[in-house]
Design an enzyme around this catalytic site. Structure first.
Site, mmCIF file in Angstrom:
data_model
loop_
_atom_site.group_PDB
_atom_site.id
_atom_site.type_symbol
_atom_site.label_atom_id
_atom_site.label_comp_id
_atom_site.label_asym_id
_atom_site.label_seq_id
_atom_site.Cartn_x
_atom_site.Cartn_y
_atom_site.Cartn_z
ATOM 1 C CE LYS A 131 35.033 49.351 35.018
ATOM 2 N NZ LYS A 131 35.181 48.543 36.253
ATOM 3 N NE ARG A 142 36.864 44.035 32.334
ATOM 4 C CZ ARG A 142 35.670 44.499 32.669
ATOM 5 N NH1 ARG A 142 34.978 45.239 31.835
ATOM 6 N NH2 ARG A 142 35.186 44.197 33.834
ATOM 7 N NE ARG A 181 27.790 45.415 40.666
ATOM 8 C CZ ARG A 181 28.819 45.693 39.886
ATOM 9 N NH1 ARG A 181 29.389 46.882 39.932
ATOM 10 N NH2 ARG A 181 29.304 44.785 39.056
ATOM 11 N NE ARG A 224 27.217 42.585 36.391
ATOM 12 C CZ ARG A 224 28.335 43.255 36.120
ATOM 13 N NH1 ARG A 224 28.314 44.563 36.062
ATOM 14 N NH2 ARG A 224 29.458 42.621 35.905
ATOM 15 N NE ARG A 270 33.074 40.711 37.765
ATOM 16 C CZ ARG A 270 31.960 41.129 38.371
ATOM 17 N NH1 ARG A 270 31.250 40.302 39.119
ATOM 18 N NH2 ARG A 270 31.568 42.368 38.221
#
Ligand code: AMP
Length: 228
Positions: free
Chosen positions: A21, A96, A140, A174, A185
């Site tokens: 996203k 969400r 990432r 992060r 998550r």
């Protein structure tokens, strides 16, 4: 052909964590000249303030849980009401929950949103199986200076250790991109976020995109749907 239909300009990006996203939102922003507002990014910004609210938000994010709607809805609303966003917007990670989707729906019926034609016209669902999610998230990082997103395997910097965009040499990960948090998550996505999918499907706004391919292949599929 993309030219055969309208160009969508009020877009929600949905999908599990790590579905792309953020990456696809950045590409769409650039192509359409619109801002992408990432709910997670707005919340992470709020944690920087050091305020009580910021600390409360940080605790929740670091556990991989969803923050209460009150912390996010007004932040999104304020952004969408900025004059520069009257031409459209892209939302990443909001709504969400079904509750957030319904609150957002009510907001869109308020006169400001109606008069300025700010109602959502497309919900893009990026679909990737769970096994992709861990590899994508654990690899990432982003440039500490300009925030450009990278992945050690799927989107490395052109020159090792140097940001392609600003030349920065520091990269950050992060705090919530850990194995344990990703598992939580994903669990939240399945139980709390997935019910939002049929909600938008019934409204005729949902289009699914296979998000498993390389970045440019996915963005080409999105280009055809969005119509730019
Ligand atoms: P993201 O950057 O989209 O991966 O979001 C990071 C974290 O921010 C999530 O794991 C949640 O803790 C929080 N978050 C992001 N968007 C929302 C939202 N719409 N509602 C509640 N919590 C959110």
């Amino acid at each position: 052909m993309a030219e055969e239909h309208q160009q969508y300009r009020r877009i929600i990006l949905m999908g599990p964590p790590g579905s792309g996203k953020g990456t696809q939102g950045a590409i769409l922003s650039q192509k359409l000249g619109l801002h992408t507002y990432s709910a997670g990014e707005l919340l992470r910004e709020a944690t920087q303030s050091g305020s009580r609210e910021g600390l409360a938000i940080k605790k929740i994010i670091d556990k991989g849980n969803l923050v209460p709607a009150k912390y996010i809805v007004n932040r999104i609303k304020a952004k969408l009401m900025e004059p520069e966003n009257l031409k459209g917007y892209i939302l990443d990670g909001f709504p969400r929950t079904l509750q957030q989707a319904k609150v957002f729906e009510r907001l869109q019926h308020k006169s400001f949103f109606k008069q300025n034609h700010l109602q959502v016209d497309l919900v893009l669902l990026l679909q990737v199986p769970d096994e992709y999610v861990l590899e994508r998230i654990l690899g990432r990082s982003s440039c500490a200076t300009c925030g450009t997103l990278y992945h050690e395997k799927f989107k490395p910097t052109k020159v090792f250790g140097v940001c392609d965009v600003c030349g920065g040499k520091e990269f950050t990960k992060r705090a919530d991109d850990t194995y344990e948090t990703v598992v939580s998550r994903l669990r939240n996505y399945r139980s709390v976020t997935a019910p939002v999918i049929p909600y938008y499907e019934e409204k005729g706004l949902l289009v699914c995109v296979d998000g498993t391919g390389p970045i440019d292949v996915v963005s080409e599929k999105i280009r055809k749907i969005v119509g730019y």
